[in-house]
Design an enzyme around this catalytic site. Structure first.
Site, PDB file in Angstrom:
ATOM      1  CG  ASN A   1       0.666   2.645  -2.820  1.00  0.00           C
ATOM      2  OD1 ASN A   1       1.426   3.525  -1.968  1.00  0.00           O
ATOM      3  ND2 ASN A   1      -0.417   2.616  -2.616  1.00  0.00           N
TER       4      ASN A   1
ATOM      5  CG  HIS B   1      -2.299   2.738  -5.856  1.00  0.00           C
ATOM      6  ND1 HIS B   1      -2.943   2.002  -5.025  1.00  0.00           N
ATOM      7  CD2 HIS B   1      -2.247   3.966  -5.233  1.00  0.00           C
ATOM      8  CE1 HIS B   1      -3.376   2.806  -4.024  1.00  0.00           C
ATOM      9  NE2 HIS B   1      -3.057   4.115  -4.163  1.00  0.00           N
ATOM     10  N   GLY B   2       0.632   0.540  -8.147  1.00  0.00           N
ATOM     11  CA  GLY B   2       0.915  -0.361  -9.392  1.00  0.00           C
ATOM     12  C   GLY B   2       2.505   0.064  -9.572  1.00  0.00           C
TER      13      GLY B   2
ATOM     14  CG  ASP C   1      -3.217  -0.380  -0.575  1.00  0.00           C
ATOM     15  OD1 ASP C   1      -3.388   0.915  -1.214  1.00  0.00           O
ATOM     16  OD2 ASP C   1      -2.978  -1.072  -1.173  1.00  0.00           O
ATOM     17  CG  HIS C   2      -6.342  -0.459  -3.549  1.00  0.00           C
ATOM     18  ND1 HIS C   2      -7.472   0.206  -4.492  1.00  0.00           N
ATOM     19  CD2 HIS C   2      -5.329  -0.231  -4.131  1.00  0.00           C
ATOM     20  CE1 HIS C   2      -6.451   0.724  -5.534  1.00  0.00           C
ATOM     21  NE2 HIS C   2      -5.307   0.405  -5.173  1.00  0.00           N
TER      22      HIS C   2
ATOM     23  CD  GLU D   1      -7.658   4.014  -7.588  1.00  0.00           C
ATOM     24  OE1 GLU D   1      -6.817   3.517  -6.810  1.00  0.00           O
ATOM     25  OE2 GLU D   1      -8.285   3.301  -8.379  1.00  0.00           O
TER      26      GLU D   1
ATOM     27  CB  THR E   1       3.359  -7.329  -7.560  1.00  0.00           C
ATOM     28  OG1 THR E   1       1.784  -7.229  -7.312  1.00  0.00           O
ATOM     29  CG2 THR E   1       3.721  -8.546  -8.355  1.00  0.00           C
TER      30      THR E   1
ATOM     31  CG  HIS F   1      -3.128  -2.338  -8.897  1.00  0.00           C
ATOM     32  ND1 HIS F   1      -3.967  -1.684  -9.504  1.00  0.00           N
ATOM     33  CD2 HIS F   1      -2.762  -2.130  -7.791  1.00  0.00           C
ATOM     34  CE1 HIS F   1      -4.168  -0.654  -8.698  1.00  0.00           C
ATOM     35  NE2 HIS F   1      -3.477  -0.792  -7.483  1.00  0.00           N
TER      36      HIS F   1
END
Length: 284
Positions: free
Chosen positions: A227, A205-206, A83-84, A135, A230, A177
């Site tokens: 995704n 995302h986030g 990821d990322h 992205e 957190t 995020h």
């Protein structure tokens, strides 16, 4: 069961018009919890290792091999994803290690440079039938680099997918995020327009900052891979705090890590079922 290819899991989710959970691994206990959730629900899951996670562990191989081993030993359908990764070389190494998919994140780069580097990763991945996610359109809250309010343009997204050959696209539609409150408003109309504009699954995302109902609505509008990091981290930490408050003399870290692991497993199972429910008729 052997590792599941991310491409197949996404294709099946698209066909069923449901979402699939992609949850971040921070350490071995996270991977064990996420696999337990998949086994409990009978639903597939994507285990994600981020570039930040790799940095925390001091390198890719130790945490990658541990996560791949946990996934491979599971009776569930489990894919492993990078990821990322802003470092293209890290993405190439993950492909060679056996990941089912990688995300090369060139969103900070100018459009043409993002295209060129993404194409390089896609070319390397193609030889191993590995899916590449990219992205386009910055997502808020990423180390202060992404301006709030930025949104992915459907026409630009279509050009980007056509030029790069990526198999999934992370889009900026209002999430951010590292949110600890679930108050983000995602743009359902934009999601629908992006779905119609590009021929590959859309990734949110986030998602930790988005409510259950809005995530389900987003999946019904066209999101596929959701995704979460957190939100699950918060469950883990809260369970450990509770355990230590109740057991102030505890010294065996396995005891409180087990409490955190169990908390992630419970919430991840709930999320997998929530995302999977999006394919059902709400009136049925």
């Amino acid at each position: 069961m052997t590792l599941a290819p991310t491409q197949r899991l996404l294709d099946e989710a698209v066909a069923a018009r449901r979402g699939i959970g992609a949850f971040n691994v921070l350490h071995l206990e996270t991977a064990e919890a996420l696999v337990a959730a998949a086994e409990q629900t009978g639903l597939p899951v994507v285990l994600q290792l981020s570039e930040n996670c790799v940095r925390f562990h001091g390198g890719l191989e130790p945490i990658a091999r541990a996560t791949l081993a946990v996934a491979d030993a599971s009776s569930a359908e489990v894919a492993v994803h990078l990821d990322h990764a802003e470092d293209a070389e890290l993405a190439l190494r993950a492909i060679d290690l056996g990941f089912g998919s990688v995300m090369y994140d060139g969103a900070k780069l100018p459009f043409e440079q993002n295209v060129a580097t993404t194409r390089r990763v896609v070319a390397h991945a193609a030889a191993s039938d590995v899916l590449v996610e990219a992205e386009l359109g910055e997502i808020g809250g990423k180390d202060g680099a992404h301006a709030p309010g930025v949104r992915t343009d459907p026409d630009e997204a279509a050009r980007f997918v056509d030029a790069t050959g990526v198999g999934a696209l992370a889009v900026a539609v209002g999430s951010s995020h590292a949110m600890t409150e679930r108050v983000a408003a995602i743009d359902l109309d934009l999601i629908s327009r992006l779905r119609d504009a590009v021929p590959v699954p859309l990734v949110l995302h986030g998602s930790s900052g988005v409510s259950d109902d809005l995530i389900v609505a987003g999946i019904r509008s066209g999101l596929v891979k959701v995704n979460v990091s957190t939100h699950l981290n918060a469950q883990f930490t809260a369970a450990i705090r509770d355990y230590l408050e109740a057991n102030p003399t505890a010294v065996d870290s396995r005891k409180y890590l087990a409490a955190g692991r169990d908390a992630i497993a419970r919430e991840a199972a709930r999320l997998l079922e929530l995302f999977g429910s999006a394919g059902k008729d709400p009136n049925g």
